[in-house]
Design a protein around this motif. Structure first.
Motif, PDB file in Angstrom:
ATOM      1  N   PRO A   1       0.819  -1.212   0.000  1.00 12.29           N
ATOM      2  CA  PRO A   1       0.000   0.000   0.000  1.00 12.29           C
ATOM      3  C   PRO A   1       0.855   1.265   0.000  1.00 12.29           C
ATOM      4  O   PRO A   1       0.453   2.292  -0.521  1.00 12.29           O
ATOM      5  CB  PRO A   1      -0.814  -0.098   1.287  1.00 12.29           C
ATOM      6  CG  PRO A   1      -0.767  -1.527   1.675  1.00 12.29           C
ATOM      7  CD  PRO A   1       0.500  -2.086   1.108  1.00 12.29           C
ATOM      8  N   ALA A   2       2.051   1.186   0.572  1.00 11.13           N
ATOM      9  CA  ALA A   2       2.924   2.358   0.595  1.00 11.13           C
ATOM     10  C   ALA A   2       3.330   2.768  -0.811  1.00 11.13           C
ATOM     11  O   ALA A   2       3.539   3.939  -1.084  1.00 11.13           O
ATOM     12  CB  ALA A   2       4.169   2.069   1.433  1.00 11.13           C
ATOM     13  N   ALA A   3       3.446   1.811  -1.707  1.00  4.84           N
ATOM     14  CA  ALA A   3       3.839   2.126  -3.077  1.00  4.84           C
ATOM     15  C   ALA A   3       2.728   2.869  -3.817  1.00  4.84           C
ATOM     16  O   ALA A   3       2.985   3.534  -4.807  1.00  4.84           O
ATOM     17  CB  ALA A   3       4.192   0.849  -3.831  1.00  4.84           C
ATOM     18  N   GLU A   4       1.514   2.768  -3.335  1.00  4.28           N
ATOM     19  CA  GLU A   4       0.392   3.428  -3.977  1.00  4.28           C
ATOM     20  C   GLU A   4       0.161   4.843  -3.448  1.00  4.28           C
ATOM     21  O   GLU A   4      -0.623   5.588  -4.004  1.00  4.28           O
ATOM     22  CB  GLU A   4      -0.878   2.594  -3.780  1.00  4.28           C
ATOM     23  CG  GLU A   4      -0.763   1.216  -4.412  1.00  4.28           C
ATOM     24  CD  GLU A   4      -1.892   0.304  -4.017  1.00  4.28           C
ATOM     25  OE1 GLU A   4      -2.794   0.750  -3.278  1.00  4.28           O
ATOM     26  OE2 GLU A   4      -1.866  -0.853  -4.441  1.00  4.28           O
ATOM     27  N   THR A   5       0.844   5.227  -2.366  1.00  4.02           N
ATOM     28  CA  THR A   5       0.675   6.535  -1.756  1.00  4.02           C
ATOM     29  C   THR A   5       1.844   7.433  -2.131  1.00  4.02           C
ATOM     30  O   THR A   5       2.988   7.044  -1.995  1.00  4.02           O
ATOM     31  CB  THR A   5       0.616   6.403  -0.221  1.00  4.02           C
ATOM     32  OG1 THR A   5      -0.430   5.501   0.120  1.00  4.02           O
ATOM     33  CG2 THR A   5       0.361   7.738   0.436  1.00  4.02           C
ATOM     34  N   THR A   6       1.537   8.634  -2.580  1.00  2.86           N
ATOM     35  CA  THR A   6       2.604   9.583  -2.896  1.00  2.86           C
ATOM     36  C   THR A   6       3.093  10.225  -1.600  1.00  2.86           C
ATOM     37  O   THR A   6       2.427  10.173  -0.564  1.00  2.86           O
ATOM     38  CB  THR A   6       2.110  10.686  -3.839  1.00  2.86           C
ATOM     39  OG1 THR A   6       1.115  11.464  -3.170  1.00  2.86           O
ATOM     40  CG2 THR A   6       1.553  10.099  -5.131  1.00  2.86           C
ATOM     41  N   TRP A   7       4.261  10.866  -1.674  1.00  2.00           N
ATOM     42  CA  TRP A   7       4.808  11.543  -0.506  1.00  2.00           C
ATOM     43  C   TRP A   7       3.852  12.631  -0.027  1.00  2.00           C
ATOM     44  O   TRP A   7       3.597  12.773   1.160  1.00  2.00           O
ATOM     45  CB  TRP A   7       6.176  12.147  -0.793  1.00  2.00           C
ATOM     46  CG  TRP A   7       6.549  13.164   0.248  1.00  2.00           C
ATOM     47  CD1 TRP A   7       6.542  14.520   0.124  1.00  2.00           C
ATOM     48  CD2 TRP A   7       6.890  12.908   1.610  1.00  2.00           C
ATOM     49  NE1 TRP A   7       6.892  15.118   1.305  1.00  2.00           N
ATOM     50  CE2 TRP A   7       7.094  14.149   2.241  1.00  2.00           C
ATOM     51  CE3 TRP A   7       7.047  11.747   2.354  1.00  2.00           C
ATOM     52  CZ2 TRP A   7       7.462  14.245   3.571  1.00  2.00           C
ATOM     53  CZ3 TRP A   7       7.410  11.863   3.687  1.00  2.00           C
ATOM     54  CH2 TRP A   7       7.613  13.095   4.281  1.00  2.00           C
ATOM     55  N   TYR A   8       3.314  13.400  -0.950  1.00  7.34           N
ATOM     56  CA  TYR A   8       2.436  14.503  -0.586  1.00  7.34           C
ATOM     57  C   TYR A   8       1.191  13.986   0.132  1.00  7.34           C
ATOM     58  O   TYR A   8       0.791  14.535   1.157  1.00  7.34           O
ATOM     59  CB  TYR A   8       2.069  15.296  -1.837  1.00  7.34           C
ATOM     60  CG  TYR A   8       1.269  16.542  -1.543  1.00  7.34           C
ATOM     61  CD1 TYR A   8       1.848  17.631  -0.912  1.00  7.34           C
ATOM     62  CD2 TYR A   8      -0.072  16.625  -1.884  1.00  7.34           C
ATOM     63  CE1 TYR A   8       1.123  18.765  -0.623  1.00  7.34           C
ATOM     64  CE2 TYR A   8      -0.808  17.762  -1.609  1.00  7.34           C
ATOM     65  CZ  TYR A   8      -0.210  18.829  -0.985  1.00  7.34           C
ATOM     66  OH  TYR A   8      -0.931  19.952  -0.700  1.00  7.34           O
ATOM     67  N   GLU A   9       0.586  12.907  -0.369  1.00  4.17           N
ATOM     68  CA  GLU A   9      -0.586  12.332   0.287  1.00  4.17           C
ATOM     69  C   GLU A   9      -0.226  11.824   1.686  1.00  4.17           C
ATOM     70  O   GLU A   9      -0.983  12.009   2.639  1.00  4.17           O
ATOM     71  CB  GLU A   9      -1.152  11.183  -0.547  1.00  4.17           C
ATOM     72  CG  GLU A   9      -1.803  11.628  -1.838  1.00  4.17           C
ATOM     73  CD  GLU A   9      -2.114  10.451  -2.748  1.00  4.17           C
ATOM     74  OE1 GLU A   9      -1.585   9.334  -2.516  1.00  4.17           O
ATOM     75  OE2 GLU A   9      -2.881  10.645  -3.697  1.00  4.17           O
ATOM     76  N   PHE A  10       0.943  11.181   1.796  1.00  3.40           N
ATOM     77  CA  PHE A  10       1.390  10.697   3.094  1.00  3.40           C
ATOM     78  C   PHE A  10       1.570  11.849   4.077  1.00  3.40           C
ATOM     79  O   PHE A  10       1.149  11.765   5.229  1.00  3.40           O
ATOM     80  CB  PHE A  10       2.708   9.926   2.962  1.00  3.40           C
ATOM     81  CG  PHE A  10       3.340   9.613   4.282  1.00  3.40           C
ATOM     82  CD1 PHE A  10       2.854   8.597   5.086  1.00  3.40           C
ATOM     83  CD2 PHE A  10       4.413  10.367   4.752  1.00  3.40           C
ATOM     84  CE1 PHE A  10       3.425   8.321   6.318  1.00  3.40           C
ATOM     85  CE2 PHE A  10       4.988  10.105   5.979  1.00  3.40           C
ATOM     86  CZ  PHE A  10       4.495   9.073   6.765  1.00  3.40           C
ATOM     87  N   ALA A  11       2.206  12.933   3.632  1.00  2.56           N
ATOM     88  CA  ALA A  11       2.438  14.085   4.503  1.00  2.56           C
ATOM     89  C   ALA A  11       1.115  14.677   4.976  1.00  2.56           C
ATOM     90  O   ALA A  11       0.968  15.024   6.160  1.00  2.56           O
ATOM     91  CB  ALA A  11       3.271  15.142   3.777  1.00  2.56           C
TER      92      ALA A  11
END
Length: 162
Positions: A75-85
């Motif tokens: 799932p981490a590969a599907e999330t961008t850095w900006y979305e994670f932040a």
């Protein structure tokens, strides 16, 4: 965007006997691009190779960049850095102090700006980007800092929003 392919080829497991021990490398290619994964023991290598073969036999597409079946994607590969932040800020914002909020926003803004390939045209300095990118999107208006207008960021070239 990742590229997927059904064109997968598998090769024999390579055995390397070196000074520090023997390693076993599983080799395969996806759409002509070679991939490999090294293991310390033969059973581990053969087990991994078997999971790849099962995925290919089940008709799963493989990611060309990683070489892994799509079902193996995290799932981490599907999330961008900006979305994670943004998710991180939404989770932490209500429970941290004002000074900690400011420092969290500064740190996340610096990392986000460093990860960008080009600097955004609407923000000349990261201090102008901070209130827009590092505040929670779902919290109440009382906990959000006041948004800066373009006039408060000299040289930004941004036009104030209506």
């Amino acid at each position: 965007m990742t590229t997927r392919s059904f064109k997968v080829s598998f090769y024999e497991t390579e055995v390397y006997e070196g000074k520090r021990g023997t390693t076993y490398t599983v080799r395969w290619s996806v759409n002509g691009r070679r991939h490999g994964e090294t293991y310390k023991t033969s059973p581990l290598a053969e087990s991994f190779r078997a999971t790849l073969l099962v995925a290919a036999n089940n008709g799963e597409p493989f990611d060309v960049e990683t070489g892994r079946p799509v079902s193996h994607a995290t799932p981490a590969a599907e999330t961008t850095w900006y979305e994670f932040a943004l998710q991180y800020v939404d989770m932490k914002w209500a429970r941290i102090s004002a000074n900690n909020r400011k420092n969290t926003a500064k740190a996340l803004t610096k990392v986000t700006m460093a990860l960008l390939r080009t600097e955004p045209k609407q923000f000349a300095r990261s201090t102008c980007a901070r209130p827009y990118a590092s505040t929670p999107s779902t919290s109440s208006a009382a906990t959000k800092p006041r948004r800066r207008s373009a006039r408060s960021c000299p040289g930004s070239g941004a036009t104030p929003s209506p």
